[in-house]
Design a protein around this motif. Structure first.
Motif, PDB file in Angstrom:
ATOM      1  N   GLY A 100      10.713 -13.313   2.435  1.00  0.00           N
ATOM      2  CA  GLY A 100       9.826 -12.463   1.656  1.00  0.00           C
ATOM      3  C   GLY A 100      10.552 -11.237   1.154  1.00  0.00           C
ATOM      4  N   VAL A 101      10.103 -10.703   0.022  1.00  0.00           N
ATOM      5  CA  VAL A 101      10.679  -9.484  -0.543  1.00  0.00           C
ATOM      6  C   VAL A 101       9.560  -8.560  -0.986  1.00  0.00           C
ATOM      7  N   THR A 102       9.854  -7.270  -0.957  1.00  0.00           N
ATOM      8  CA  THR A 102       8.986  -6.248  -1.549  1.00  0.00           C
ATOM      9  C   THR A 102       9.824  -5.483  -2.553  1.00  0.00           C
ATOM     10  N   VAL A 103       9.347  -5.444  -3.801  1.00  0.00           N
ATOM     11  CA  VAL A 103      10.134  -4.891  -4.896  1.00  0.00           C
ATOM     12  C   VAL A 103       9.385  -3.710  -5.514  1.00  0.00           C
ATOM     13  N   PRO A 104      10.005  -2.500  -5.559  1.00  0.00           N
ATOM     14  CA  PRO A 104       9.360  -1.391  -6.272  1.00  0.00           C
ATOM     15  C   PRO A 104       9.460  -1.601  -7.775  1.00  0.00           C
ATOM     16  N   LEU A 105       8.345  -1.395  -8.474  1.00  0.00           N
ATOM     17  CA  LEU A 105       8.298  -1.527  -9.935  1.00  0.00           C
ATOM     18  C   LEU A 105       7.967  -0.171 -10.541  1.00  0.00           C
ATOM     19  N   GLY A 106       8.754   0.811 -10.221  1.00  0.00           N
ATOM     20  CA  GLY A 106       8.482   2.166 -10.665  1.00  0.00           C
ATOM     21  C   GLY A 106       7.918   3.000  -9.534  1.00  0.00           C
ATOM     22  N   ALA A 107       7.357   4.160  -9.917  1.00  0.00           N
ATOM     23  CA  ALA A 107       6.891   5.115  -8.912  1.00  0.00           C
ATOM     24  C   ALA A 107       5.517   4.769  -8.355  1.00  0.00           C
ATOM     25  N   ARG A 108       4.772   3.860  -9.016  1.00  0.00           N
ATOM     26  CA  ARG A 108       3.395   3.591  -8.607  1.00  0.00           C
ATOM     27  C   ARG A 108       3.121   2.132  -8.258  1.00  0.00           C
TER      28      ARG A 108
ATOM     29  N   THR B  28       0.827  -1.215   0.000  1.00  0.00           N
ATOM     30  CA  THR B  28       0.000   0.000   0.000  1.00  0.00           C
ATOM     31  C   THR B  28       0.854   1.255   0.000  1.00  0.00           C
ATOM     32  N   SER B  29       2.155   1.094  -0.186  1.00  0.00           N
ATOM     33  CA  SER B  29       3.071   2.206  -0.415  1.00  0.00           C
ATOM     34  C   SER B  29       4.209   1.680  -1.276  1.00  0.00           C
ATOM     35  N   ILE B  30       4.951   2.569  -1.896  1.00  0.00           N
ATOM     36  CA  ILE B  30       6.024   2.172  -2.796  1.00  0.00           C
ATOM     37  C   ILE B  30       7.360   2.394  -2.093  1.00  0.00           C
ATOM     38  N   PRO B  31       8.098   1.333  -1.804  1.00  0.00           N
ATOM     39  CA  PRO B  31       9.381   1.510  -1.124  1.00  0.00           C
ATOM     40  C   PRO B  31      10.416   2.132  -2.051  1.00  0.00           C
ATOM     41  N   ALA B  32      11.427   2.772  -1.437  1.00  0.00           N
ATOM     42  CA  ALA B  32      12.483   3.385  -2.228  1.00  0.00           C
ATOM     43  C   ALA B  32      13.463   2.351  -2.775  1.00  0.00           C
ATOM     44  N   ARG B  33      13.513   1.189  -2.164  1.00  0.00           N
ATOM     45  CA  ARG B  33      14.447   0.141  -2.584  1.00  0.00           C
ATOM     46  C   ARG B  33      13.841  -1.225  -2.290  1.00  0.00           C
ATOM     47  N   LEU B  34      14.487  -2.253  -2.828  1.00  0.00           N
ATOM     48  CA  LEU B  34      14.074  -3.613  -2.513  1.00  0.00           C
ATOM     49  C   LEU B  34      14.316  -3.886  -1.033  1.00  0.00           C
ATOM     50  N   GLY B  35      13.349  -4.495  -0.375  1.00  0.00           N
ATOM     51  CA  GLY B  35      13.480  -4.849   1.031  1.00  0.00           C
ATOM     52  C   GLY B  35      12.813  -6.178   1.290  1.00  0.00           C
ATOM     53  N   GLY B  36      13.105  -6.742   2.439  1.00  0.00           N
ATOM     54  CA  GLY B  36      12.503  -8.024   2.740  1.00  0.00           C
ATOM     55  C   GLY B  36      12.920  -8.557   4.090  1.00  0.00           C
ATOM     56  N   PHE B  37      12.685  -9.844   4.271  1.00  0.00           N
ATOM     57  CA  PHE B  37      13.002 -10.495   5.534  1.00  0.00           C
ATOM     58  C   PHE B  37      13.294 -11.965   5.275  1.00  0.00           C
ATOM     59  N   ALA B  38      13.930 -12.588   6.253  1.00  0.00           N
ATOM     60  CA  ALA B  38      14.086 -14.043   6.278  1.00  0.00           C
ATOM     61  C   ALA B  38      13.935 -14.477   7.725  1.00  0.00           C
ATOM     62  N   ILE B  39      13.349 -15.649   7.924  1.00  0.00           N
ATOM     63  CA  ILE B  39      13.103 -16.148   9.272  1.00  0.00           C
ATOM     64  C   ILE B  39      13.377 -17.642   9.320  1.00  0.00           C
ATOM     65  N   GLY B  40      13.915 -18.076  10.425  1.00  0.00           N
ATOM     66  CA  GLY B  40      14.117 -19.491  10.664  1.00  0.00           C
ATOM     67  C   GLY B  40      13.845 -19.813  12.123  1.00  0.00           C
ATOM     68  N   GLN B  41      13.284 -20.987  12.367  1.00  0.00           N
ATOM     69  CA  GLN B  41      12.978 -21.408  13.727  1.00  0.00           C
ATOM     70  C   GLN B  41      13.144 -22.916  13.821  1.00  0.00           C
ATOM     71  N   GLY B  42      13.776 -23.350  14.911  1.00  0.00           N
ATOM     72  CA  GLY B  42      13.885 -24.763  15.197  1.00  0.00           C
ATOM     73  C   GLY B  42      13.383 -25.051  16.599  1.00  0.00           C
ATOM     74  N   GLU B  43      12.743 -26.216  16.811  1.00  0.00           N
ATOM     75  CA  GLU B  43      12.186 -26.583  18.107  1.00  0.00           C
ATOM     76  C   GLU B  43      12.513 -28.034  18.423  1.00  0.00           C
ATOM     77  N   SER B  44      12.529 -28.349  19.717  1.00  0.00           N
ATOM     78  CA  SER B  44      12.805 -29.728  20.135  1.00  0.00           C
ATOM     79  C   SER B  44      11.548 -30.473  20.557  1.00  0.00           C
ATOM     80  N   ALA B  45      10.560 -29.790  21.121  1.00  0.00           N
ATOM     81  CA  ALA B  45       9.333 -30.476  21.547  1.00  0.00           C
ATOM     82  C   ALA B  45       8.520 -30.946  20.348  1.00  0.00           C
ATOM     83  N   THR B  46       8.530 -30.151  19.284  1.00  0.00           N
ATOM     84  CA  THR B  46       8.006 -30.590  17.989  1.00  0.00           C
ATOM     85  C   THR B  46       9.213 -30.619  17.064  1.00  0.00           C
ATOM     86  N   PRO B  47       9.994 -31.710  17.067  1.00  0.00           N
ATOM     87  CA  PRO B  47      11.325 -31.711  16.446  1.00  0.00           C
ATOM     88  C   PRO B  47      11.265 -31.346  14.970  1.00  0.00           C
ATOM     89  N   GLY B  48      11.853 -30.208  14.638  1.00  0.00           N
ATOM     90  CA  GLY B  48      11.829 -29.695  13.278  1.00  0.00           C
ATOM     91  C   GLY B  48      11.852 -28.186  13.319  1.00  0.00           C
TER      92      GLY B  48
END
Length: 769
Positions: free
Chosen positions: A289-297, A263-283
């Motif tokens: 994810g990325v957000t990529v601007p494709l021009g001004a709009r 709902t807004s246009i970022p000035a540059r490519l941005g994103g995130f990465a996440i990882g989680q490991g657990e022992s009670a539910t082994p795995g």
């Protein structure tokens, strides 16, 4: 994993993405055309409201990147760039509340006024390092957006470090530690939220404001088809929310917010990465994810995650058989941001497979399925003073799952198609702000197979609502002033069965129509800077589900033979609550008390036994009773000395049938907790202890049995690192149930034969860039 054929084929699921796209596009286009008369549409062309340009810094004046800025009331959001800057264009003239969230910092709030013309509106917002939890609910509790201190209902928000300290395999388990919350536990995947003792059809789960079109509310063995690792934040309304969300919101609302539509246009490519490991539910889970601007709009989002885990471990270290599972999710969104129109869409898919805990000697059942959805959202800037903006949301969802028996045979197939339409308009009449809207919910449900215990059925729900907010006294709109919030809603809910070839078992086609009125009245009174008193009274409803009206068969998930009652009436709830909310740099506190009286509360009643394949099982019917739920809940965190933060929490719910000694089943036990941690904003380490009391107010039937008291110790340590002012790395190490307590939750659906998870060592890493 065993017995896990997967529904990968589009033909096999009778799903057409082309049909979905065409139907969604035509529906939205027609709606846009019908609500854009030439005079109203032409007005804004000649006038351009000023943009809102902001700068976010820390207390030393250093710009902060990767701050999420949300414009409450219009569901616009943006991320600050490397210079701490953000821009919103195309906001209609009016007053707006900005909520800011960044991991490691206290949530911030600011108010901006956009004039009809003139220079750009510039705002500088300072965020401070967070050591004490500060909550900021943005979009779920009100349709207009307001200061979090002015929200008249009890709310919860999990984001940043708090979310990482709680993140689990399901939404229910992620929220279970919050006051007033618990989990309807039926294994690590099928663990859905409980709010103030209510769950299932009485608690509504949303994803980015849209109903999650799954079957989690229909039965305890069905999961919420939304992975909590995809959330930027999770917002909760504790208590009735029928005014804004209609049917299924009698107990409250959970909104998993991932902002998949730009709902807004970022000035540059941005994103995130996440990882989680657990022992009670082994795995664990991996996501990105990325957000990529494709021009001004234009901007594009792409996200995905995958989770896999083996059989879970319970207290004492034993393995719970048949509880392994996996999920895969993918999301693609596109958004256009113009001066007078913001429009975007998102396509989502989630595949899942998991097993259900079972008693020794009984059959091991597995479920697999898929949820696909498409959503289009548009906000139109009308240029009208009294009706500055119009928002239109359309969604189409298809959910399928199969229940697979131990020999690989498919016992039952479930199909649910859901379409929603939401049209809302912001209103501004003098100092009174508000929203009016029309909502539509349409569902087509089809169970097939020998073990299907209900007929196919269609639901049609159409509603209109109005909500208004009035500041009291002479204070300006944007000030922290006493406020009155009032609203009303009318729903027409219809259900029609289609027994088809099963007419011999379910009878001929039947239908029911329920007309319902909901209303809400709320008051917030500031008593000092950062402290408010709140009160709320509401009237809500819930129409009976197909299982309660027309069931006639063996319900394998709970081991009963269910017989519906076609004469049931809609549940009608009258709720009142009062509370206090404090939010300062050194103190966070929220406490309240509530009373919820529900007429015609639908509850299962044992009526005898039935012979199922040579075995006698309980026979259950459904009846409406006069129920009452009352309770208290609270939480406080405060800075003690230096970098030490201490906290207290507690909750208690008492639920019964009015005028009798009978109780409601599966009600959470009372809890008290204390926490202590070292937190300098970058490094945090500590723990919390919760004492959960014995729950002996139970129905004492074959399912709802007493649970003993127990004590849980949770430990955690987290580190936050910012690189070059823009990359934010957050790592959290947790030890949940550190003492490996063997316990059973009062709300667990499998407590009579299975324990809850044991000691869990979890590592969570997330990077924002």
């Amino acid at each position: 994993m065993r017995n896990m054929p997967r529904p990968r084929s589009a033909a096999r699921l009778h799903w057409s993405w082309r049909a979905l796209s065409i139907r969604l596009f035509i529906t939205l286009a027609c709606t846009l055309a019908s609500f854009a008369p030439s005079r109203a549409w032409a007005a804004p062309v000649a006038r351009r409201e000023p943009a809102v340009i902001g700068l976010v810094t820390d207390s030393a004046g250093v710009p902060l990147g990767n701050v999420q800025v949300v414009v409450s009331g219009v569901n616009r959001s943006a991320l600050t760039d490397d210079r701490g800057a953000f821009t919103f264009r195309g906001l209609p003239a009016g007053t707006y509340h900005l909520d800011l969230v960044r991991i490691g910092y206290a949530a911030a709030h600011a108010v901006v006024v956009v004039p009809t013309d003139g220079a750009e509106v510039r705002v500088t917002i300072v965020m401070r390092v967070a050591t004490v939890r500060l909550s900021s609910v943005s979009v779920t509790a009100t349709p207009t957006g307001t200061d979090p201190l002015d929200v008249t209902q009890a709310t919860v928000q999990l984001s940043g470090k708090e979310l990482q300290r709680s993140l689990s395999t399901s939404i229910g388990l992620t929220l279970a530690k919050e006051p007033g919350m618990a989990s309807r536990f039926n294994g690590p995947m099928a663990a859905t939220p409980v709010i103030r003792g209510l769950t299932g059809e009485r608690v509504l789960v949303l994803q980015d404001g849209d109903r999650a079109g799954d079957l989690s509310s229909a039965a305890a063995d069905h999961m919420n088809a939304v992975d909590p690792s995809s959330a930027e934040r999770i917002e909760v309304i504790r208590g009735p929310a029928s005014l804004l969300y209609g049917n299924n919101a009698l107990g409250g609302v959970v909104n998993v917010i991932s902002n998949d539509i730009p709902t807004s246009i970022p000035a540059r490519l941005g994103g995130f990465a996440i990882g989680q490991g657990e022992s009670a539910t082994p795995g664990g889970v991996l996501g990105a994810g990325v957000t990529v601007p494709l021009g001004a709009r234009l901007a594009l989002t792409a996200r995905g995650n995958a989770r896999a885990f083996a059989d879970s471990r319970v207290g004492g270290g034993a393995r719970q058989d048949n509880t392994s599972g996996d999920t895969q999710s993918a999301t693609l969104g596109l958004g256009y941001v113009g001066e007078h129109l913001t429009i975007g869409g998102v396509a989502r898919q989630m595949d899942f497979a998991y097993g259900l805990p079972h008693e020794e000697g009984s059959e091991a059942i597995r479920l697999d399925g898929v949820r696909r959805s498409g959503t289009l959202q548009a906000t139109i800037h009308t240029g009208l003073a009294a009706l500055p903006s119009l928002r239109i949301d359309q969604s189409v969802q298809a959910y399928r799952h199969r229940e697979i028996e131990e020999d690989g045979a498919i016992g039952t197939r479930f199909a649910l198609n859901t379409q929603t339409t939401n049209i809302s308009a912001r209103t501004q009449l003098g100092r009174v702000t508000g929203a009016i809207g029309v909502q539509g919910l349409f569902r087509q449900y089809t169970p097939t197979g020998e073990e299907a215990f209900t007929p196919a059925a269609n639901n049609d729900n159409v509603a209109v609502y109005a909500y208004q907010e009035l500041p009291l006294g002479a204070a300006a709109l944007e000030s922290h002033a006493p406020r009155l919030q009032v609203g009303a809603r009318f729903d027409r809910f219809g259900i029609r069965t289609s027994p088809g070839d099963e007419a011999a078992r379910f009878g001929s086609a039947q239908s029911r129509t329920f007309n319902n009125v909901a209303a809400s009245l709320g008051l917030s009174i500031p008593v000092s800077t950062g402290v408010s008193l709140t009160a709320n009274a509401s009237r809500g409803f819930r129409a009976p589900a197909v299982e309660e009206l027309y069931a006639n068969g063996f319900h394998a998930a709970v081991g009963t033979f269910d017989v519906g009652n076609p004469d049931l009436r809609a549940e009608r709830a009258t709720g009142i609550e009062a509370g206090i909310r404090a939010q300062t740099a050194h103190v966070f506190a929220q406490a309240g008390t509530y009373l919820n009286r529900i007429d015609d509360y639908i509850t299962p009643v044992a009526t005898g036994t039935a012979n199922v394949d040579g075995e006698l099982v309980p026979k259950v019917g459904f009846t409406g009773r006069a129920a009452q739920l009352a309770g208290v809940e609270g939480q406080v965190e405060t800075k003690l000395v230096h970098h030490l933060v201490g906290g207290l929490m507690g909750d208690y719910t008492r639920a019964s049938i009015r005028g009798s000694d009978e109780v409601l089943p599966f009600i959470p036990a009372g809890r008290l907790g204390v926490s202590l941690r070292y937190d300098n904003g970058r490094l945090a380490a500590g723990g919390d202890v919760r004492r959960v009391f014995r729950q002996d107010r139970v129905t004492d039937d074959a399912l709802d049995v007493p649970t003993d008291a127990y004590t849980l110790l949770d430990l955690s340590a987290s580190y936050l690192l910012t690189v070059r002012g823009k990359q934010v790395h957050a790592i959290t190490l947790r030890v949940d149930n550190a003492l490996d307590e063997a316990y059973r939750d009062a709300t667990s659906r499998i407590k009579r034969f299975a324990l809850n998870p044991g000691r869990n060592i979890a590592l969570v890493y997330k990077v924002l860039y």
